[in-house]
Design a protein around this motif. Structure first.
Motif, short mmCIF file in Angstrom:
data_model
loop_
_atom_site.label_atom_id
_atom_site.label_comp_id
_atom_site.label_asym_id
_atom_site.label_seq_id
_atom_site.Cartn_x
_atom_site.Cartn_y
_atom_site.Cartn_z
N UNK A 196 0.84 -1.20 0.00
CA UNK A 196 0.00 0.00 0.00
C UNK A 196 0.87 1.25 0.00
N UNK A 197 1.82 1.28 0.94
CA UNK A 197 2.70 2.45 1.02
C UNK A 197 3.52 2.56 -0.26
N UNK A 198 4.02 1.40 -0.71
CA UNK A 198 4.84 1.41 -1.92
C UNK A 198 4.08 2.00 -3.10
N UNK A 199 2.83 1.57 -3.25
CA UNK A 199 2.03 2.06 -4.38
C UNK A 199 1.84 3.57 -4.28
N UNK A 200 1.52 4.01 -3.07
CA UNK A 200 1.27 5.44 -2.90
C UNK A 200 2.53 6.25 -3.18
N UNK A 201 3.64 5.76 -2.67
CA UNK A 201 4.90 6.49 -2.92
C UNK A 201 5.19 6.52 -4.41
N UNK A 202 4.97 5.40 -5.08
CA UNK A 202 5.20 5.38 -6.52
C UNK A 202 4.30 6.37 -7.22
N UNK A 203 3.06 6.46 -6.74
CA UNK A 203 2.13 7.39 -7.36
C UNK A 203 2.66 8.81 -7.23
N UNK A 204 3.16 9.15 -6.08
CA UNK A 204 3.63 10.52 -5.92
C UNK A 204 4.93 10.76 -6.65
N UNK A 205 5.67 9.68 -6.90
CA UNK A 205 6.92 9.87 -7.64
C UNK A 205 6.66 9.96 -9.14
N UNK A 206 5.71 9.15 -9.61
CA UNK A 206 5.54 9.07 -11.06
C UNK A 206 4.23 9.65 -11.53
N UNK A 207 3.32 9.90 -10.61
CA UNK A 207 2.04 10.47 -11.00
C UNK A 207 1.09 9.47 -11.61
N UNK A 208 1.34 8.20 -11.40
CA UNK A 208 0.44 7.24 -12.00
C UNK A 208 0.56 5.90 -11.29
N UNK A 209 -0.50 5.11 -11.44
CA UNK A 209 -0.44 3.75 -10.92
C UNK A 209 -0.10 2.76 -12.03
N UNK A 210 -0.12 3.24 -13.27
CA UNK A 210 0.06 2.35 -14.40
C UNK A 210 1.47 1.79 -14.42
N UNK A 211 1.54 0.49 -14.73
CA UNK A 211 2.87 -0.13 -14.87
C UNK A 211 3.70 0.64 -15.91
#
Lengths: 104, 621, 507, 172
Positions: free
Chosen positions: B179-194
């Motif tokens: 969960x945290x990983x996904x959220x951090x990735x979202x804020x880093x890349x602006x997306x959830x898409x692979x």
């Protein structure tokens, strides 16, 4: 014309008022309490008369008001004393401290 | 066909809804409904796979949620990796549905069982089809729900209740990491898409630390789901569920989801050497750790469960060593042979009504079909030459060797030895020798149970040939088409397969000597190293350690909190109350009925107001 | 006609009150029917209002303004014209909460069937309460808001005190005192605002506080004053929400009041706290709110963890749920503290979702209490074998509560944390521990009730849920799942409103 | 220091002295007598404030009527010193303190207050002017006042009259 400043009159009224207040709050005897109240009224009257002379719009209003106050004070004194007598008849004391039926 | 891939998960969902809504009325029809749904899914998955094989990929999305200027989508994607997974999942699921018809015969809540199976299959297929991490997370949790429900299927058993709870909570711990990983990735890349995330990683838009951090957090999710160290304890306990469930969820599909997740987020991991090392180290450690526990277990399903943990560790090890294909390959073959082993174990349990291997023995003659099938499975997992496990294990070892982590390589070899030893210990104890307890009416199961085993047996033999050094590396070539352009091929030196084979044969030999021929004493270990065997037998006391630290700690914190709540928070409130009451009582004294007291109070109040106004100058000044 | 829509909606419960006055108090059947139909009326009105609502528009819609009270005051800096209007309207946020109110009140009216005594006065109080709640969410000025806000307190006091369990009177007093103090603070803050700015309407206040600093100085609206008012308002709503350590009254109410009342209380009344914080805190004082965000985030995490830890060791199901409410309200604070669209949307979603989930769970606990005469965990076990439907619903409710994806709780948790991770990753990371703990305590309670063996032999629980009991539960579950699967339903309503809040925050 | 000032100071001193004596005396009759002293001094103050008529009324009503009523009151009631308990010290201090605070604050406020003396000649035809005012502008309050006095008169008589029945009932 008078050269006594207004504040002097007010000061006198204040002193009399405070004396009267102190008497009304601390004296045991109901008659004295009534007298103290008269003193307080007198102090107020001094203020009224003083302001009728010293003010932006001097006039007789203050004096006339004083007359009314005196009339009311007289009525008050009469009724107050009548109540006192009535009370005294039920309970032979004039000590204010023993008149605590309000508590019950 | 690819456009319609979204229908695949919907069939099982439909089955779930129908079976839940008409729970009372389906009865024996439940199995048919479940089978029809998964059968339809299987057919479609095969068609999708066939089309995908020709190199087509497909992705479709719809807007799910708009927040500000960000649009969060839901959709599905078909790529080589998940097309393969689709087939594995639907196939195993279908076979397990079929098997359950026989295994669960006579259970009054059969429709509930099939409903849960449908829910699980739906979630697993949804997970596989997800094109973005958020959707992965959603189905990730739903898969966990399916697993939880099925572990707790025998809800009246306290063990099942505890196991279900444990499974949910332990995986939840991992999920929070994800969960945290996904959220951090979202804020880093602006997306959830692979795609977007991989693009950002490739373009180095994220700092190295952040890549490592997010990769590790995603991996924490995988640790929870795939039963890796240190969150592995739930998986053996999950064996409280019905055996077909163990085969489907806790061997073939869900627990492999962690591996699948790491594989599908592989570019992220590959961008960070630290993350890869961690994955490999955790995988290697888990492989040998679980294998060591498997050596001494007495419950047939628990042995298999530890074996699963160990094999999942293998897969992680492969992925951590950049052996993408190797990991997926082993995932595939493992799905088949471990499902086979579980189903066979179920067949055994069905026959003898016990799970304790000490009470079994001599079943080879009575179960003429189950015995050989179990043997095939055991050989496959041990890496016996020419069976599927041989090729995939070889691939992993080659990858690890090529990666240069020789310590892990040695660990993997030892684990392979242990694997073959405990598998054959199991085999010999169950099937060879004489019965060790009274066994009445032991007979082979019906066709609904044997047919799935036969299919899986065949697959356990042949699945390895999709990727061999000799006939061609179909799987590798196939996976190389995917968006993840990392399907390296590892051709280790020739001595690796030889060494691996030798090691596993040694394990089989040792097991044979100890448990079949009995020329070696069975308990020389416990006699010569009592403390070591004690530790292993008690699973390294991991559960006890958790009990003593986390659980006790949480309970203590909770009790402490209750005390704080009761005495400090509530006490403060009570204190205020008594203060007010005290004030009121003293105020009451003033109300003595005497006019002069009242007057005094009034004047006091007036004086206070005057003083305040005089000192502060009033509000409006 | 349509211009009166909102007024009709708010005062529609009054009609039922009038009818109820003429129903004899021993005619249970008619009373129940009037109760349900009466609660249906606002729901229909709310849905009608919703259809008349344009989701794309950001401002307040369905507005009604009438002059109400006007007077002039002479001050040092000239004559000030004070006027109070009857001003109602709804933006996206209000609309959502109005719908939620009407929906849950309707279901609660069905859940009230288990009340056997004093049913008539129950429904009368119930409808006055509903009137107050609907009014709170559609009031567009402070005065009206406060009037409706107080209107919810009084009936609630009697509803708790007359229809609950053993210690209901103490609970009612706790409720009244805590909330009374809260509304006193609120009143002071409102009056101070009114005196200084000369207006009570939300939009005018918003405009006043958006003025440049120099103009505000001129009006004696100094920085300290604004901060003080904000803190006062937040404190008042913190009692309502409730924020640790002001939560003890809420535990008592949840443990002692009748389930139907707790449905309303936990489902809607707690949400007034969240609504107030968004409307007054974020809406009127965006700048000051920003500087408090750190504190609010920490409070949110404390709430989340504190509630979760305490829920873990409660032996009473109602207490578990009460602490879980404390914990879930922490998520509202977390979302608010994030101060971005994600967080605020998460907070709003959480208010709705928790409204539905806690209503469902408390309703089920009420159903169980009726059967078993207890809500202690150790009195239960093996529910699944005798009441499979109830057990299934309880499990579903529990899962929704722990934030299972596909149900509404997940969306709100996810968005709130998504928002907070942008601004305060460390605080947010600490908060995620709460997600694990939530799973632990929910499963402990739910599995303890449904799984395992029945504690005594024979049919302990009696028959499974009746149709009248199933209906509210399934409606709530359906709403939870629909929002969970397709959150755009709600977010579409909210989008435009959030946009305007975002503007206030200055991007 | 002109004559006005001197007159004011003497009168003020008398008034305050009378007040203080009233407060400090223990004998009830002494108290009333000292109060008369004050009332007369206040009447003098009125004269300095160009209010001759009010001064006259003050002498007649206060020094005359009210004091006599008070004396009657005293005579009709019993006043044994032994019977009288002391006022509680706490209340005395509280009242004294509060009054002191009140005094100081008021003192601070009026100390520098001064309005210019108006140019209206109040002392010229004072009584006549008051009469005109009373019967023109203030006629309604004036008439009301007469009603009040009448009510007070009747009320006082009714209250003070011996109620035979109540006496016989012996009830508290």
């Amino acid at each position: 014309m008078s050269s006594v400043p207004l504040s002097m009159y007010l000061m006198l009224a204040l002193i009399l008022f405070c004396i009267g207040l102190f008497g009304a709050l601390t004296k045991k005897n109901a008659v004295i309490v009534l007298i103290s109240i008269e003193l307080m009224l007198n102090a107020v009257n001094i203020n009224l008369v003083a302001f009728s002379k010293y003010s932006l719009h001097p006039g007789l209003s203050g004096q006339i008001f004083t007359l009314f106050t005196i009339a009311v004070a007289a009525a008050e004194a009469a009724v107050g004393l009548a109540i006192l007598i009535a009370l005294y008849r039920n309970r032979p004391t004039v000590s204010v401290d023993e008149m605590d039926t309000m508590k019950h | 066909m690819l456009q319609n891939a979204w229908l695949i998960p919907l069939f099982p969902l439909l089955s779930f809804i129908v079976l839940t809504a008409f729970r009372r009325h389906t009865g024996r029809l439940a199995a048919v409904i479940g089978l029809a749904a998964t059968g339809a899914s299987l057919l479609m998955a095969l068609m999708v796979f066939a089309e995908q094989w020709q190199g087509n990929s497909f992705k479709a999305e719809i807007t799910w949620l708009e927040i500000g200027d960000k649009i969060i989508t839901m959709g599905y994607e078909v790529n080589p990796l998940n097309a393969l997974m689709l087939v594995i999942v639907t196939l195993v699921s279908f076979l397990v549905h079929l098997y359950s018809k026989g295994y669960m015969e006579g259970d009054s809540r059969i429709s509930v069982f099939y409903a849960y199976l449908g829910l699980f299959t739906f979630a697993m297929l949804g997970l596989v089809l997800s094109p973005n991490l958020l959707q992965v997370y959603i189905f990730w949790e739903l898969v966990g729900l399916g697993s939880f429900l099925l572990i707790g299927y025998y809800y009246f058993k306290p063990e099942a209740k505890a196991a279900a709870k444990k499974a949910f909570i332990m995986t939840r711990i991992g999920d929070v990491g994800l969960f945290i990983g996904i959220i951090l990735l979202f804020w880093q890349t602006g997306s959830f898409e692979y795609d977007e995330i991989f693009k950002a990683v490739a373009n180095q838009e994220i700092s190295q630390t952040m890549i490592t951090l997010t990769a590790l957090l995603v991996f924490v999710g995988a640790i929870g789901k795939s039963g890796q160290l240190p969150l592995h304890t739930w998986l053996p306990d999950a064996m409280e569920g019905p055996t077909p469930v163990s085969a489907l969820i806790h061997a073939a599909t869900m627990v492999a989801a962690g591996v699948y997740l790491v594989a599908s987020a592989f570019p992220l991991f590959e961008a960070s050497q630290t993350a890869l090392t961690t994955v490999a180290a955790v995988g290697g450690a888990t492989a040998i750790f679980a294998a060591s526990i498997g050596l001494m277990q007495k419950d047939i399903k628990r042995v298999l469960a530890y074996s699963t943990v160990s094999q999942l560790g293998y897969m992680m090890l492969a992925l951590g060593s950049a052996g993408y294909t190797a990991g997926i390959f082993h995932l595939t073959t493992h799905a088949f042979f471990k499902a086979l082993l579980f189903l066979a174990a179920g067949s055994v349990i069905h026959a003898v009504h016990t799970q304790n291997i000490e009470e079994m023995g001599g079943l080879w003659k009575k179960l003429r079909l189950t015995g050989p099938l179990f043997l095939i499975g055991a050989l496959a997992i041990s890496g016996f030459p020419l069976l599927s496990g041989f090729f995939s294990k070889d691939e992993i070892l080659a990858a690890v060797y090529a990666d240069g982590r020789y310590g892990l390589f040695v660990l993997a070899l030892i684990a392979a030895f242990m694997t073959s030893f405990y598998m054959f210990r199991l085999f010999f104890m169950v099937f060879s020798g004489q019965p060790r307890s009274k066994q009445d009416g032991v007979h082979e199961s019906g066709w609904t149970m044997t047919l799935p085993m036969i299919v899986l047996g065949v697959l356990a033999v042949v699945a390895g040939y999709v990727n061999t050094p000799w006939f061609g590396t179909f799987l590798n070539d196939y996976l190389a088409q995917g968006p993840v352009e990392l399907a390296h091929e590892h051709h280790g030196p020739l001595w690796i397969p030889i060494a691996a084979t030798t090691v596993s044969l040694l394990g089989i030999l040792l097991a044979y000597l100890m448990y079949a021929k009995k020329s070696l004493s069975r308990d020389w270990l416990s006699r010569s190293f009592p403390s070591v065997s004690d530790i292993i037998y008690n699973k390294w006391f991991v559960d006890e350690a958790y009990e003593a630290t986390f659980i006790k700690g949480t309970k203590a914190a909770s009790c402490g909190g209750t005390l704080i709540d009761r005495y400090i928070v509530e006490g403060a409130a009570e204190g205020t109350v008594s203060a007010v009451q005290l004030l009121a009582k003293s105020g009451n004294k003033v109300q003595d009925g005497k006019v002069q007291t009242y007057g005094t109070v009034v004047i006091l109040g007036l004086a206070v107001i005057f003083a305040v106004v005089a000192l502060t100058g009033g509000y409006f000044s | 006609m349509s211009s009166m829509l909102l007024t009709l909606l708010i005062f529609s419960p009054l009609l039922s009150v009038l009818i109820l006055l003429f129903v004899p108090s021993d005619d249970e059947k008619t009373l129940k029917m009037t109760g349900v139909l009466g609660a249906l009326l606002p729901l229909i009105a709310a849905v009608t209002a919703f259809t008349a609502f344009d989701t794309a528009e950001s401002g307040v819609q369905l507005e009604e303004v009438y002059q109400w009270i006007t007077y002039e005051v002479f001050q040092a800096n000239g004559e000030l014209n004070y006027s109070i209007q009857y001003h109602i309207g709804a933006d996206g946020l209000s609309m959502i909460l109005i719908l939620l109110t009407a929906f849950i009140a309707f279901l609660a009216s069905i859940a009230s069937f288990s009340i056997k005594e004093k049913l008539k006065s129950f429904y009368i109080l119930f409808f006055i309460l509903e009137l107050g709640m609907l009014g709170v969410f559609s009031a567009q000025n402070l005065f009206l808001f406060f009037v409706f806000f107080e209107l919810t307190l009084v009936p609630m006091f009697f509803l708790i005190g007359r229809y609950g369990y053993l210690n209901r009177e103490k609970a009612a007093w706790s409720f009244l005192i805590y909330n009374g103090i809260g509304s006193a603070i609120l009143l002071i803050a409102f009056v101070a605002l009114f005196m200084k700015s000369g207006s009570m309407a939300f939009d005018q206040l918003k405009a006043v506080f958006a003025l440049p600093e120099a103009d505000l100085k001129e009006m004696y609206l100094t920085e300290n004053f604004r901060m003080g008012i904000l803190i006062a308002i937040l404190a008042a709503f913190a009692v309502k929400l409730p924020v640790v350590p002001l939560h003890t009254w809420m535990l008592r109410v949840h443990a002692e009041a009748h389930p139907a009342i707790v449905m309303i209380h936990s489902g809607i009344l707690l949400k007034i706290g969240a609504y107030g914080m968004i409307r007054f805190g974020l809406g009127i004082f965006p700048e000051e709110f920003k500087s408090l965000a750190g504190v609010i985030a920490v409070l949110g995490v404390v709430n989340l963890l504190y509630g979760a830890f305490l829920a873990l060791s409660q032996s009473d199901m109602k207490k578990v749920l009460a602490y879980s409410s404390v914990s879930h309200m922490g998520i509202v604070l977390i979302g608010l503290a994030a101060l971005n669209e994600y967080g605020i949307q998460g907070a709003v979603f959480q208010t709705v979702s928790h409204g539905l989930i806690s209503a469902l769970l408390f309703f089920l606990v009420g159903v169980l209490y009726n059967r078993r005469g207890s809500s202690q965990l150790h009195d239960f076990g093996g529910l699944a074998s005798q009441m499979p439907v109830a057990a299934g619903l309880l499990l579903a409710g529990g899962l929704a509560s722990l934030g299972l994806p596909g149900m509404s709780g997940f969306i709100s948790e996810f968005m709130a944390f998504l928002g907070l991770f942008e601004v305060m990753p460390v605080t947010a990371a600490v908060g995620t521990i709460g997600l694990i703990l939530t799973a632990v305590y929910v499963l402990r309670a739910v599995l303890g009730v449904t799984f395992g063996r029945v504690k005594r032999e024979g049919t302990v629980y009696g028959a499974d849920m009746t149709a009248a009991e199933r209906f509210p539960a399934f409606m709530l579950l359906a709403a939870i799942i629909i929002i969970g699967c397709y959150p755009a339903l709600l977010s579409g309503l909210l989008g435009a409103t959030l946009e305007s809040i975002k503007l206030g925050l200055g991007g | 220091m002109n004559g006005d000032m001197i007159a004011f100071f003497i009168l003020a001193l008398c008034a305050i002295a009378g007040g203080v004596m009233m407060i400090s005396s223990t004998n009830v009759v002494h108290m009333v007598v000292s109060l008369i002293f004050t009332f007369l001094a206040v009447a003098g103050i009125y004269v300095t404030l160009s209010a001759e008529f009010v001064a006259g009324v003050q002498v007649l009503i206060y020094s005359g009527a009210i004091t006599i009523i008070m004396l009657f009151g005293i005579m009709l009631t019993r006043h044994d010193k032994e019977n009288e308990k002391k006022t509680p010290k706490l209340r005395q201090f509280a009242a004294g303190g509060a009054i002191l605070v009140f005094f100081l604050i008021m003192y601070g406020k009026i100390k520098d207050l001064n309005f210019p003396q108006g140019d209206v000649e109040l002392h010229v035809d004072n009584t006549k002017k008051i009469g005109i005012e009373l019967y023109s502008n203030y006629v309604i309050p004036f008439e009301l006042m007469s009603v009040l006095l009448l009510v007070a008169l009747i009320g006082a008589v009714v209250l003070a009259k011996k109620d035979e029945k109540e006496e016989g009932g012996g009830k508290e």
